[in-house]
Design a protein around this motif. Structure first.
Motif, PDB file in Angstrom:
ATOM      1  N   LEU A 222      23.875   4.154  -3.464  1.00 35.96           N
ATOM      2  CA  LEU A 222      23.505   5.431  -4.073  1.00 35.96           C
ATOM      3  C   LEU A 222      23.948   6.614  -3.211  1.00 35.96           C
ATOM      4  O   LEU A 222      24.415   7.631  -3.725  1.00 35.96           O
ATOM      5  N   PHE A 223      23.824   6.477  -1.891  1.00 38.84           N
ATOM      6  CA  PHE A 223      24.287   7.547  -0.999  1.00 38.84           C
ATOM      7  C   PHE A 223      25.808   7.711  -1.103  1.00 38.84           C
ATOM      8  O   PHE A 223      26.334   8.824  -1.084  1.00 38.84           O
ATOM      9  N   VAL A 224      26.515   6.595  -1.210  1.00 40.45           N
ATOM     10  CA  VAL A 224      27.971   6.646  -1.372  1.00 40.45           C
ATOM     11  C   VAL A 224      28.326   7.365  -2.667  1.00 40.45           C
ATOM     12  O   VAL A 224      29.227   8.204  -2.714  1.00 40.45           O
ATOM     13  N   LYS A 225      27.595   7.029  -3.743  1.00 35.86           N
ATOM     14  CA  LYS A 225      27.879   7.637  -5.046  1.00 35.86           C
ATOM     15  C   LYS A 225      27.628   9.143  -5.004  1.00 35.86           C
ATOM     16  O   LYS A 225      28.421   9.930  -5.525  1.00 35.86           O
ATOM     17  N   GLU A 226      26.528   9.562  -4.371  1.00 42.19           N
ATOM     18  CA  GLU A 226      26.250  10.992  -4.267  1.00 42.19           C
ATOM     19  C   GLU A 226      27.340  11.693  -3.449  1.00 42.19           C
ATOM     20  O   GLU A 226      27.791  12.788  -3.813  1.00 42.19           O
ATOM     21  N   GLY A 227      27.779  11.046  -2.372  1.00 43.93           N
ATOM     22  CA  GLY A 227      28.814  11.664  -1.545  1.00 43.93           C
ATOM     23  C   GLY A 227      30.145  11.755  -2.257  1.00 43.93           C
ATOM     24  O   GLY A 227      30.874  12.738  -2.112  1.00 43.93           O
ATOM     25  N   ALA A 228      30.473  10.742  -3.067  1.00 45.16           N
ATOM     26  CA  ALA A 228      31.755  10.709  -3.763  1.00 45.16           C
ATOM     27  C   ALA A 228      31.833  11.738  -4.890  1.00 45.16           C
ATOM     28  O   ALA A 228      32.873  12.332  -5.139  1.00 45.16           O
ATOM     29  N   HIS A 229      30.696  11.938  -5.586  1.00 44.37           N
ATOM     30  CA  HIS A 229      30.709  12.819  -6.763  1.00 44.37           C
ATOM     31  C   HIS A 229      30.080  14.181  -6.499  1.00 44.37           C
ATOM     32  O   HIS A 229      30.219  15.096  -7.321  1.00 44.37           O
ATOM     33  N   GLY A 230      29.381  14.325  -5.372  1.00 41.25           N
ATOM     34  CA  GLY A 230      28.780  15.610  -5.054  1.00 41.25           C
ATOM     35  C   GLY A 230      27.667  16.006  -5.996  1.00 41.25           C
ATOM     36  O   GLY A 230      27.411  17.204  -6.191  1.00 41.25           O
ATOM     37  N   GLU A 231      27.006  15.049  -6.612  1.00 35.37           N
ATOM     38  CA  GLU A 231      25.923  15.337  -7.553  1.00 35.37           C
ATOM     39  C   GLU A 231      24.672  14.564  -7.151  1.00 35.37           C
ATOM     40  O   GLU A 231      24.755  13.501  -6.527  1.00 35.37           O
ATOM     41  N   GLN A 232      23.517  15.112  -7.553  1.00 37.20           N
ATOM     42  CA  GLN A 232      22.255  14.430  -7.293  1.00 37.20           C
ATOM     43  C   GLN A 232      22.168  13.178  -8.152  1.00 37.20           C
ATOM     44  O   GLN A 232      22.398  13.204  -9.351  1.00 37.20           O
ATOM     45  N   VAL A 233      21.855  12.068  -7.510  1.00 34.31           N
ATOM     46  CA  VAL A 233      21.682  10.792  -8.209  1.00 34.31           C
ATOM     47  C   VAL A 233      20.296  10.214  -7.943  1.00 34.31           C
ATOM     48  O   VAL A 233      19.613   9.749  -8.839  1.00 34.31           O
ATOM     49  N   ILE A 234      19.850  10.288  -6.683  1.00 28.05           N
ATOM     50  CA  ILE A 234      18.601   9.643  -6.262  1.00 28.05           C
ATOM     51  C   ILE A 234      17.393  10.471  -6.668  1.00 28.05           C
ATOM     52  O   ILE A 234      17.293  11.660  -6.347  1.00 28.05           O
ATOM     53  N   LEU A 235      16.459   9.832  -7.377  1.00 26.74           N
ATOM     54  CA  LEU A 235      15.187  10.445  -7.754  1.00 26.74           C
ATOM     55  C   LEU A 235      14.076   9.660  -7.054  1.00 26.74           C
ATOM     56  O   LEU A 235      13.646   8.615  -7.542  1.00 26.74           O
ATOM     57  N   PRO A 236      13.589  10.147  -5.920  1.00 26.03           N
ATOM     58  CA  PRO A 236      12.619   9.363  -5.142  1.00 26.03           C
ATOM     59  C   PRO A 236      11.199   9.456  -5.696  1.00 26.03           C
ATOM     60  O   PRO A 236      10.756  10.515  -6.153  1.00 26.03           O
ATOM     61  N   ILE A 237      10.506   8.329  -5.653  1.00 21.50           N
ATOM     62  CA  ILE A 237       9.081   8.266  -5.992  1.00 21.50           C
ATOM     63  C   ILE A 237       8.364   7.575  -4.840  1.00 21.50           C
ATOM     64  O   ILE A 237       8.710   6.451  -4.473  1.00 21.50           O
TER      65      ILE A 237
END
Length: 278
Positions: A222-237
């Protein structure tokens, strides 16, 4: 460099030696005190008597105890020197042990960084190499609104959340539904991460446990995906976890605004996700 275990063993041995020396010194001091008491008693007896025989006996006792005290003082001086040397050995070994522990910790951290970088690199390469084919096959690939990342021990809560999400028509990737019998777990997770718009991450004491491989694998992706696309992906609970536990696990994650199951209901979480998906 001498190993941590060898240094620790040496330190334990020196500490036992020091304790033995200090006990022996204490016994010498006590013996000296006993001799002084005998001398004082003998002097008082001499002052109270006129008997020459008693005076000779008590004088002999005083002479004997004075010699004994002189001998004890020599022993105390010698053992004090031994104690000082042993304390020096302990201090030196403690410094070596601290350096050895720091060295081992650096090695562990370096290895962890290398492993994490290898995972991120492989996942980034996979994303780049498949980007073109994904565009062409977008109609054939199942897309997800949200990926659910969690520890198996939190299934009771996660199942409740999943049912609520499904009831609102939200398309989710959930391991119980998406990893079929005989399928590759890693490939199924990679597909879920790649084709999900968001990822709900249920952060709990079970999730951050060092023994959990898949939760760490999913979070790295998920961190890789956020870094690659520059968009928020992770929604923490946050689920049954404290701020201190989160900060110890990940400062970057602990700094993100998160929902908390102790405060937010399942309906609150579903409604917040619906707003993001619009």
């Amino acid at each position: 460099m001498v190993s941590v275990s060898m240094l620790q063993s040496r330190l334990n041995r020196y500490t036992r030696d020091l304790t033995s020396l200090e006990n022996k010194k204490s016994s010498y001091i006590k013996s000296e005190s006993d001799s002084l008491k005998k001398i004082n008693d003998a002097n008082r007896a001499i002052q109270r008597t006129k008997s020459e025989s008693t005076i000779r006996t008590k004088t002999a006792t005083i002479s004997k105890e004075q010699k004994k005290i002189a001998d004890l003082k020599k022993k105390q001086a010698g053992i004090s020197s031994d104690i000082s040397k042993k304390q020096t050995d302990i201090n030196k070994t403690q410094i070596e042990l601290t350096k050895a522990n720091e060295y081992e910790q650096r090695k562990i951290m370096d290895n962890q960084k290398k492993e994490l970088e290898a995972i991120r690199l492989s996942q980034a390469v996979a994303i780049d190499s498949n980007s073109t084919s994904l565009e062409k096959a977008s109609d054939e690939v199942k897309q997800y609104d949200v990926f659910i990342s969690h520890a198996n021990e939190d299934k009771d809560y996660v199942n409740e959340l999943v049912l609520a999400l499904k009831s609102e028509g939200i398309n989710i990737w959930y391991d119980s539904d998406s990893v079929g019998w005989g399928k590759s777990i890693r490939r199924s997770i990679d597909d879920g991460l790649r084709y999900s718009r968001f990822a709900i991450v249920i952060l709990s004491p079970h999730f951050i446990s060092e023994s959990k491989y898949w939760t760490g694998y999913e979070l790295d992706g998920l961190f890789v995906k956020e870094g690659a696309h520059g968009e928020q992906v992770i929604l923490p609970i946050w689920h049954n976890i404290t701020a201190d536990q989160m900060q110890e696990y990940s400062l970057s994650l602990s700094d993100r605004l998160a929902l908390n199951t102790a405060i937010n209901t399942v309906d609150d979480i579903v409604n917040n996700l619906i707003k993001l998906l619009r």
